[in-house]
Design a protein around this motif. Structure first.
Motif, PDB file in Angstrom:
ATOM      1  N   CYS A 130       0.849  -1.252  -0.032  1.00  0.00           N
ATOM      2  CA  CYS A 130       0.034  -0.002   0.010  1.00  0.00           C
ATOM      3  C   CYS A 130       0.822   1.410   0.005  1.00  0.00           C
ATOM      4  O   CYS A 130       0.435   2.201  -0.572  1.00  0.00           O
ATOM      5  N   ARG A 131       1.996   1.445   0.712  1.00  0.00           N
ATOM      6  CA  ARG A 131       3.035   2.588   0.623  1.00  0.00           C
ATOM      7  C   ARG A 131       2.383   3.539   1.593  1.00  0.00           C
ATOM      8  O   ARG A 131       2.666   4.721   1.138  1.00  0.00           O
ATOM      9  N   CYS A 138       5.328  -3.799   4.287  1.00  0.00           N
ATOM     10  CA  CYS A 138       6.677  -3.612   4.294  1.00  0.00           C
ATOM     11  C   CYS A 138       7.342  -3.790   5.681  1.00  0.00           C
ATOM     12  O   CYS A 138       6.723  -3.869   6.489  1.00  0.00           O
ATOM     13  N   CYS A 194      -1.156  -1.499   5.318  1.00  0.00           N
ATOM     14  CA  CYS A 194      -1.305  -2.979   4.848  1.00  0.00           C
ATOM     15  C   CYS A 194      -0.591  -3.943   5.528  1.00  0.00           C
ATOM     16  O   CYS A 194      -0.521  -5.281   5.775  1.00  0.00           O
ATOM     17  N   GLY A 195       0.652  -3.528   6.241  1.00  0.00           N
ATOM     18  CA  GLY A 195       1.612  -4.445   6.810  1.00  0.00           C
ATOM     19  C   GLY A 195       2.686  -5.182   6.197  1.00  0.00           C
ATOM     20  O   GLY A 195       3.355  -5.928   6.441  1.00  0.00           O
ATOM     21  N   CYS A 222       7.448   2.538   5.061  1.00  0.00           N
ATOM     22  CA  CYS A 222       6.941   3.030   3.768  1.00  0.00           C
ATOM     23  C   CYS A 222       6.561   4.486   4.376  1.00  0.00           C
ATOM     24  O   CYS A 222       6.463   5.418   3.539  1.00  0.00           O
TER      25      CYS A 222
HETATM   26  S1  FES Z   1       3.635  -0.921   2.470  1.00  0.00           S
HETATM   27 FE1  FES Z   1       1.889  -1.252   3.533  1.00  0.00          FE
HETATM   28  S2  FES Z   1       2.220  -0.705   5.537  1.00  0.00           S
HETATM   29 FE2  FES Z   1       4.067  -0.292   4.332  1.00  0.00          FE
END
Ligand code: FES
Lengths: 374, 253
Positions: free
Chosen positions: B61-62, B69, B66-67, B87
């Motif tokens: 998701c950046r 990275c 989302c968890g 991110c």
């Molecule tokens: S890419 Fe989703 S939380 Fe960092």
């Protein structure tokens, strides 16, 4: 950023281009701008909906302000989303309870504190309208393959509203599929399926061949560079506003980008281990086909509807709805007589034109009308 | 916009059973507006152009929700800033000339797949062992059928904020997953919908956690310190209580 922020934030751009230029150069701060020099354009144009005007309308209005040279942020692509008044009215702690996580997110990205200075926002690609064709039971044209949630085309129409992804996930998952999937399952009995079928061998050879091709190209350009080139093109020509000329150009340029991709992309590695570049290359290859179809579809649909705004199809002063004051010139104009249908495109293979199947939309209890957000 | 010239020391590992090594990369001209992952994108683009293989890292998701990275940056999961995911960490938090060490999340239960990508499916199996509720689908509940006190809803929500990134495990000297498991269990155990399966849930999740090879909790609280969602270690005490109760119930039945 989440659209929910517009519940309490007020969207504005400076009234004059000169002020905007000074804001962009950092010579002025948003707090320096007097109330009478601010244009709360959504409240001005859509007094009854104000900052809660739907997504397509709000996005286009932001684009319009920036196209006029009134954009802020160093890029000129930005308008303000200002919480000053709601913080005054409700207190910072209420705003924090409602949007604390989003404010934090903004602060991390921009380095500015949105409790003290307005956010700068600009519309970005998020969802697309449409998805895989499914029947009433959510089954695709491949028997047994059901498609749920945002991946299918079924529920959101020509515009997506806030949280429509959740709505569709819940509706399909809770209510539709528990009723339809068991019915399908009751009609099939698991036969003996082996991998010796010629179709299986062909599909396998095809997939392996494609991977090998990608590795063998050993070109000069990265996957990302193609992705960026395609993205910018589709954003410019098939974005918040489209016209015939731009779409025709895109339809000439995409095949050229695709041809170069298949001759000049560089996918490092050999396929023996985890390879994220390869994964990305496969996706960009898909985007190169899908982007073309999107432009094709946008060209075909000679009306404006929801997120699809064809510049040729907007209300003008010559229209009675404008003369009567019901709607303003420049708003999207549908042509229900010709386009009251869903366009389902059948894939015929790479580089071959897709076949259009139109599924007519029949309204029995309500009649589609022109909606005014004024 | 300022730019930074950095030196990166990055863990490279070709596959799960290959030996790893630290390699040095020059990252010059990095815009300070870039996120940490965007900085790696820039570096990767240059590596590929020079004929190398890019540094693999997880992302999705950046925007911190989302968890996916991970990354241990200068020895700290998700980096030095606190209360953010990698991110969300931006280069303006670093200084020109810095040397930055980038390693995977390290834990026995999170084997390295390649470079900075680790296999976190152990978490999925813990969820499968009880981190869900069974509800009848097919028809809508009446609205307000299940009144929930605001305090309970808030407490449950603060546990549900866990995005399952695994930083808690990577920060813990025991590689314990207690913060993750306790948050996932508490999220449901605090709500009426979670009651019927509560005993089964707590036992199932804890047993799976042990089976996956996560260590024990010895109350160090590094987990809480690195958690991007600031999940409270208080949930660990709650899980311990719930577990004691569930184990007692199981023996008695
Ligand atoms: S890419 Fe989703 S939380 Fe960092």
């Amino acid at each position: 950023m989440s659209e929910s922020l517009r519940n309490d934030g007020r969207v504005w751009a400076p009234k004059s281009k000169e002020t905007a230029a000074k804001l962009r150069r950092g010579e002025l701060k948003p707090a320096d701008i007097a109330e009478e020099d601010r244009d709360y354009y959504l409240e001005r144009k859509y007094p009854s909906f104000g900052n809660l005007a739907p997504r397509d309308i709000s996005s286009r209005s932001a684009k319009e302000a920036c196209d006029e040279g009134r954009g802020v942020a160093s890029t000129g692509l930005g308008v303000y989303l200002d919480f000053r008044d709601s913080i005054k009215r409700l207190g910072e702690s209420t705003i924090r309870a409602r949007y604390g996580n989003l404010f934090q997110m903004y602060e991390k990205i921009s380095g500015a504190n949105p409790y003290q200075t307005p956010m700068m926002i600009y519309p970005a690609v998020h969802y697309t309208m449409g998805g895989l064709w499914v029947d009433y039971n959510l089954m695709s044209n491949l028997p047994g393959l059901h498609v749920l949630g945002e991946a299918n085309f079924s529920d959101h129409g020509a515009n997506r509203l806030g949280a429509s992804a959740l709505m569709q996930g819940l509706a399909d998952g809770y209510f539709v599929i528990p009723a339809t999937l068991p019915v399908y399952l009751s009609t099939v009995s698991p036969g003996s399926i082996t991998t010796s079928h010629p179709e299986f061998a062909a599909a396998k050879a095809n997939a392996e061949g494609r991977l090998k091709t990608l590795f063998n190209i050993q070109g000069k350009r990265t996957v990302d560079s193609f992705h960026r080139q395609l993205g910018l093109l589709v954003w410019d020509k098939c974005g918040m506003a489209r016209n015939e000329k731009g779409l025709q150009e895109a339809l000439r340029e995409i095949p050229a980008i695709r041809a170069e991709f298949w001759e000049n992309v560089r996918v490092p590695g050999n396929g023996e281990n985890l390879n994220m570049e390869l994964e990305k290359a496969g996706r960009v290859a898909d985007f190169l086909e899908f982007g073309e179809l999107m432009c094709q579809d946008a060209l075909n649909r000679e009306e404006s509807c929801g997120g699809h705004f064809r510049e040729e199809h907007q209300y003008t002063d010559a229209d009675p709805e404008v003369a009567s004051g019901y709607i303003s010139a420049g708003e999207a104009k549908r042509h229900d007589d010709k386009f009251s249908h869903v366009s389902a495109w059948e894939y015929n293979g790479e580089g071959k034109p897709a076949t259009l199947h139109s599924e007519s939309l029949e309204f029995t209890d309500v009649k589609p009308s022109v909606r005014s957000y004024k | 916009m300022a730019t930074l010239n950095l030196t990166l020391k990055i863990w490279r590992q070709d596959g799960p059973h290959k030996a790893g090594r630290i390699e040095t990369y020059d990252a010059h001209g990095i815009p300070d507006d870039a996120s940490f992952l965007e900085m790696l994108d820039i570096v990767n683009e240059r590596i590929i152009e020079q004929g190398g293989e890019p540094v693999h890292f997880d992302h999705d998701c950046r925007e911190g929700i989302c968890g996916a990275c991970s990354l241990t940056i200068n020895g700290i999961p998700h980096g030095p800033e606190g209360a953010v995911t990698t991110c969300q960490l931006h280069m303006r938090k670093f200084n020109d000339g810095d040397t930055i060490w980038v390693e995977p999340f390290r834990a026995k239960a999170f084997p390295v797949l390649r470079d900075l990508v680790v296999d976190r499916t152990a978490f999925d199996r813990i969820i499968q062992a009880g981190g869900f509720i069974s509800v009848r689908t097919g028809s809508a509940q009446d609205a307000n059928n299940l009144p929930i006190a605001k305090d309970d809803a808030d407490a449950s929500f603060s546990a549900a904020a866990c995005i399952g990134c695994g930083a808690c495990v990577a920060a813990c000297k025991n590689a314990s997953a207690m913060l993750f498991v306790s948050a996932k269990a508490a999220h449901l155990n605090l709500l009426p919908q979670g009651q019927p399966e509560k005993t089964r849930r707590v036992l199932g999740m804890v047993q799976q956690m042990d089976a996956e090879g996560f260590g024990n909790c010895t109350n160090q609280y590094e987990c809480e310190a690195v958690c991007p969602k600031e999940i409270s270690a208080g949930f660990i005490s709650k899980l311990n209580r719930d577990y004691a109760l569930a184990a007692a119930k199981e023996t008695l039945t």
